[in-house]
Design an enzyme around this catalytic site. Sequence first.
Site, PDB file in Angstrom:
ATOM      1  N   ASP A 418      -3.507  -0.727  14.348  1.00 39.42           N
ATOM      2  CA  ASP A 418      -5.124  -0.857  14.163  1.00 39.42           C
ATOM      3  C   ASP A 418      -5.789  -0.446  15.504  1.00 39.42           C
ATOM      4  O   ASP A 418      -5.065  -0.954  16.256  1.00 39.42           O
ATOM      5  CB  ASP A 418      -5.674  -1.919  13.437  1.00 39.42           C
ATOM      6  CG  ASP A 418      -7.194  -1.347  13.886  1.00 39.42           C
ATOM      7  OD1 ASP A 418      -8.108  -2.171  14.079  1.00 39.42           O
ATOM      8  OD2 ASP A 418      -7.724  -0.096  13.766  1.00 39.42           O
ATOM      9  N   GLN A 447       2.982   0.806  22.455  1.00 38.72           N
ATOM     10  CA  GLN A 447       1.432   0.673  22.631  1.00 38.72           C
ATOM     11  C   GLN A 447       0.988   1.757  23.657  1.00 38.72           C
ATOM     12  O   GLN A 447      -0.176   1.761  23.876  1.00 38.72           O
ATOM     13  CB  GLN A 447       1.551  -0.752  22.826  1.00 38.72           C
ATOM     14  CG  GLN A 447       0.238  -1.139  21.753  1.00 38.72           C
ATOM     15  CD  GLN A 447       0.864  -3.180  21.629  1.00 38.72           C
ATOM     16  OE1 GLN A 447       1.996  -3.404  21.554  1.00 38.72           O
ATOM     17  NE2 GLN A 447       0.916  -3.627  20.610  1.00 38.72           N
ATOM     18  N   SER A 468       3.327  -4.058   8.410  1.00 44.18           N
ATOM     19  CA  SER A 468       1.691  -3.844   8.420  1.00 44.18           C
ATOM     20  C   SER A 468       1.037  -5.117   9.458  1.00 44.18           C
ATOM     21  O   SER A 468       1.706  -6.689   8.219  1.00 44.18           O
ATOM     22  CB  SER A 468       1.475  -3.337   7.194  1.00 44.18           C
ATOM     23  OG  SER A 468      -0.553  -4.069   7.681  1.00 44.18           O
ATOM     24  N   ILE A 495      -1.257 -16.437  11.666  1.00 41.98           N
ATOM     25  CA  ILE A 495       0.280 -17.629  11.148  1.00 41.98           C
ATOM     26  C   ILE A 495      -0.662 -18.774  11.277  1.00 41.98           C
ATOM     27  O   ILE A 495      -2.248 -18.872  12.339  1.00 41.98           O
ATOM     28  CB  ILE A 495       0.482 -17.883  12.756  1.00 41.98           C
ATOM     29  CG1 ILE A 495       2.133 -17.137  12.698  1.00 41.98           C
ATOM     30  CG2 ILE A 495       1.689 -19.369  12.409  1.00 41.98           C
ATOM     31  CD1 ILE A 495       2.386 -17.190  14.117  1.00 41.98           C
ATOM     32  N   HIS A 521       8.405  -0.093  -8.066  1.00 42.37           N
ATOM     33  CA  HIS A 521       9.152  -0.314  -8.866  1.00 42.37           C
ATOM     34  C   HIS A 521       9.893   0.968 -10.126  1.00 42.37           C
ATOM     35  O   HIS A 521      10.672   0.143 -10.779  1.00 42.37           O
ATOM     36  CB  HIS A 521       8.769  -1.050 -10.400  1.00 42.37           C
ATOM     37  CG  HIS A 521       8.854  -2.079 -10.937  1.00 42.37           C
ATOM     38  ND1 HIS A 521      10.226  -2.413 -10.740  1.00 42.37           N
ATOM     39  CD2 HIS A 521       7.867  -2.560 -11.093  1.00 42.37           C
ATOM     40  CE1 HIS A 521      10.272  -3.020 -11.831  1.00 42.37           C
ATOM     41  NE2 HIS A 521       9.093  -4.177 -12.090  1.00 42.37           N
ATOM     42  N   ASP A 525      13.858  -3.280  -8.408  1.00 44.05           N
ATOM     43  CA  ASP A 525      13.207  -4.978  -9.075  1.00 44.05           C
ATOM     44  C   ASP A 525      12.706  -5.332  -8.920  1.00 44.05           C
ATOM     45  O   ASP A 525      12.763  -5.921  -7.490  1.00 44.05           O
ATOM     46  CB  ASP A 525      14.110  -4.516 -10.195  1.00 44.05           C
ATOM     47  CG  ASP A 525      15.627  -5.836  -9.241  1.00 44.05           C
ATOM     48  OD1 ASP A 525      16.469  -4.869 -10.676  1.00 44.05           O
ATOM     49  OD2 ASP A 525      15.766  -5.643  -8.715  1.00 44.05           O
TER      50      ASP A 525
END
Lengths: 551, 376
Positions: A418, A447, A468, A495, A521, A525
């Site tokens: 973000d 960054q 993410s 965390i 999917h 699986d």
Amino acid sequence: MPGYVCHADISHTTSLVKAQYNVLLLVPCLPSPSRVSRALGVDAVLTSFPVKMAAVRALRSVVGAEGLRLRLGVGRTPLRQICVHHYRCRSNTHFLKPEYPTFNKSSVQLNAQSKFLRTSTAVTGQVVQFKLSDIGEGITEVHVKEWYVKVGDTVSQFDSICEVQSDKASVTITSRYDGVVRKIYYSVDDTAYVGKPLIDIETEAVRDVVPEQDVVEAPAVLNEEHTHQEIKGQKILATPAVRRLAMENNIKLSEVVGTGKDERILKEDILNYLAKQTGAILPPSPEISPPPPESVLSKPKGTSPVPKPITPTLAFTGKDRTEPVKGIQKSMVKTMTVALKIPHFGYCDEVDLTRLVKLRKELKAVTEDRGIKLSFMPFFLKAASLGLLQHPILNASLDENCQFITYKASHNIGIAMDTQQGLIVPVVRNVQVLSVFEIAAELNRLQTLGSANQLGTNDLTGGTFTLSNIGTIGGTYAKPVILPPEVAIGAIGKIQVLPRFNDKGEVIKAQIMNVSWSADHRIIDGATMARFSNLWKSYLENPASMLLDLK
Amino acid sequence: MPLLNVGFRAAWRTLSPACYTTLAALAESRGDSALLLKSTSTDIYENLALEDWLHEYVQSRDRHVLLLWRNCPTVVIGRHQNPWQECNLKLMRDQGIQLSRRRSGGGTVYHDLGNINLTFFTSKKKYDRRGNLELVISALKRIRPQLNVLATDRYDLLLNGVFKISGTASKIGRTSAYHHCTLLCNSNRHVLSSVLHSPHQGLKTNATPSIPATVKNLCDEDPTLTCDLLMDAIAMEYARQHSCQSKIMLVDPKDNLLLPGIAKFTQELKSWDWIYGRTPKFSISHYFSVDHNLPGAEVELNMSITHGRIESCNIKLFSDWLPSMMCNQLASDLIGNKFCPTETLILASAYLRVCSQDNELCTKWNALCEQVMAIM
């Protein structure tokens, strides 16, 4: 019934009221007060223009003594309407007044006799030409650079109107009047001339217009403006018009609360103060005023409005706003519309990072010596890459027709970040051949580039797997959306320190982090995802095991 | 000096209500006819915000204020200028030089720690640019009488009649005005000239253009001069002319107690909408080749930009090196976006995700996007 009296002025009003005349006052001038008074069946129509507030106050006190109430209509309407309610009368004069309790604009429209009063609504404020005042230094022309208002906008005195530039000086032109902008004489980049009109403003009443002479003596007037009333060491700011209003009403400026800029006292503040002081009702200008209470109607008619209790309604002036989708949102719309076609399934788990937290703390000092900031992400990326080696289908891509699966050789793992501009997903290329330190260095580089607006096409394209890190902002479990043409994505929560049981059955403090995976999917699986997740989790819960599989 | 500042504040806080601890009230209460301030920050946005705050809240009726400030390497463009026209944005990004837009008019300047900025705050009546420059000249003459400095009609200061050492700009409000100017002491002239040169040729705009001039540092003429020396000399001269104390008060633009509400000014000055979004309408036309080895891989790009956002965009390919459908898609998607390389990049990479995965097409698409981004 006493005879009609026409064209009386306010000073006569008191005597009329004392003689129990049925009186109606209207301001400003009517063309034919006699016709009006006849039509309304009132004894007198008084015109007085301009209204002197002192006279009105005197009238009010007389009227009050007679048990009558005076209603004041004030505000930004061009008309200053005053009318007299008759709640009690000693004579037998026939009352027609209750049918017309107030005479502000809207109730005038309801009035069947409104054609006689039409002139009152037709009288609007005057349109004043606001000329470009002298800027100084002998400048005669300037370039108009930016407009802050447009035709139809309401401006107050001292609001900024436009920005002009002359010879390296940028000047902000502020309005001298309150009113509505009716015409703008120049467009952007035109040359404007000093002394020529800049815009036309429609003002409410003559009183508010500061005379032209002020233009030339602008600094002098402004100095006067700032002459302070030294009351209790507080300096009070108010314009000459406001001071006049206060003086006429015998109001001390120190007692009025200023709501303008720099606690300046505005006209509205004086009026509010007046309202509180005299108990007069001040209806908001364009609305229909609430009907008078029951005791008023000595002869209630069948169709007269049933008086409702006046409940103050909170005026909510919020409006919906529509704007086109642009910028990064457009990209997101595109990507997510295609992502919708992928049937997602989710798989979540929690990871005990106690050992990793300790390890990172120890290694942080080492990397800082090398000039790189070490976060948890390099470990997550490396563990993911090791996991992908065992389960290469998660690093694949399905073609459009769902007929071929391409197993990608490089692990180009994207990190959803973000930033100021929004969601960006820079990609760390070839994680399978990078060490944890190298991954950290690469993340640092991305960054820095991101914040300097310098990312290149290589940095944002070619991703095969995405992680993410929403946990930096917060959250535990998430439901991430796969970025096409990839087939899997993971969202890492924050965390937390939580109590857990260890092998001996004791409660210990553990650093717990949640991860939420989503996968396509059609080709992946649940079992594959679960095994990958378990592998990833085991690497992170026991970082030493990564050493065994590092290439 | 900071101790005195703190002392003042502490004293006022105990004696009077909260409003008297702000700089505006402090200025009122000191009773001097003039105030000497110096900013402790070298961040351009904070310093510009300080200027705005002083202009807005310190009533300069009869009180004059002089503010001395310096900045880290930054380019400052005038209120109505076009950054793409005035400076080399790519070079600035590479070197970490910031871009900012001030509220006064005039041309573009390059600031670094070898450059002093002086802002003279006066009332609108007492606004006198020439007088301020004469003050600077007499200050310089007092410490170095041999310096040949004079002021021009355009309110520049010239050294030896040829080299520009100072540029001027000003802002006039309703009741007060300020005039600020630069003074080159020992600035990096090499960076200055390379950064203030724009690579764009096909730019059409009505924005105020800058007038390039040959510059020179004062310390090139006299190596003993330093920024501090010059600032002190100017402060002394100011104090002498306004008969006030020559003690310079240090101001920290981040201090919210002394300068309430200044954070709002700083935020606005840093925002993209102010720096880039205030650019007057302009159009850009760029003709380039995406692949030098391939003849016919020429592209013509035409864009018109209003408020920093792309209003219309046209990408024409002179061959079918890339399907025209993709070019048109890019062109129409760019409309409404900021004229900014990152946003274009994100758009381009999003497009790659949703279209087919032909490797060759991807590389070509990336090449085209790189070129488009290069002009932003």
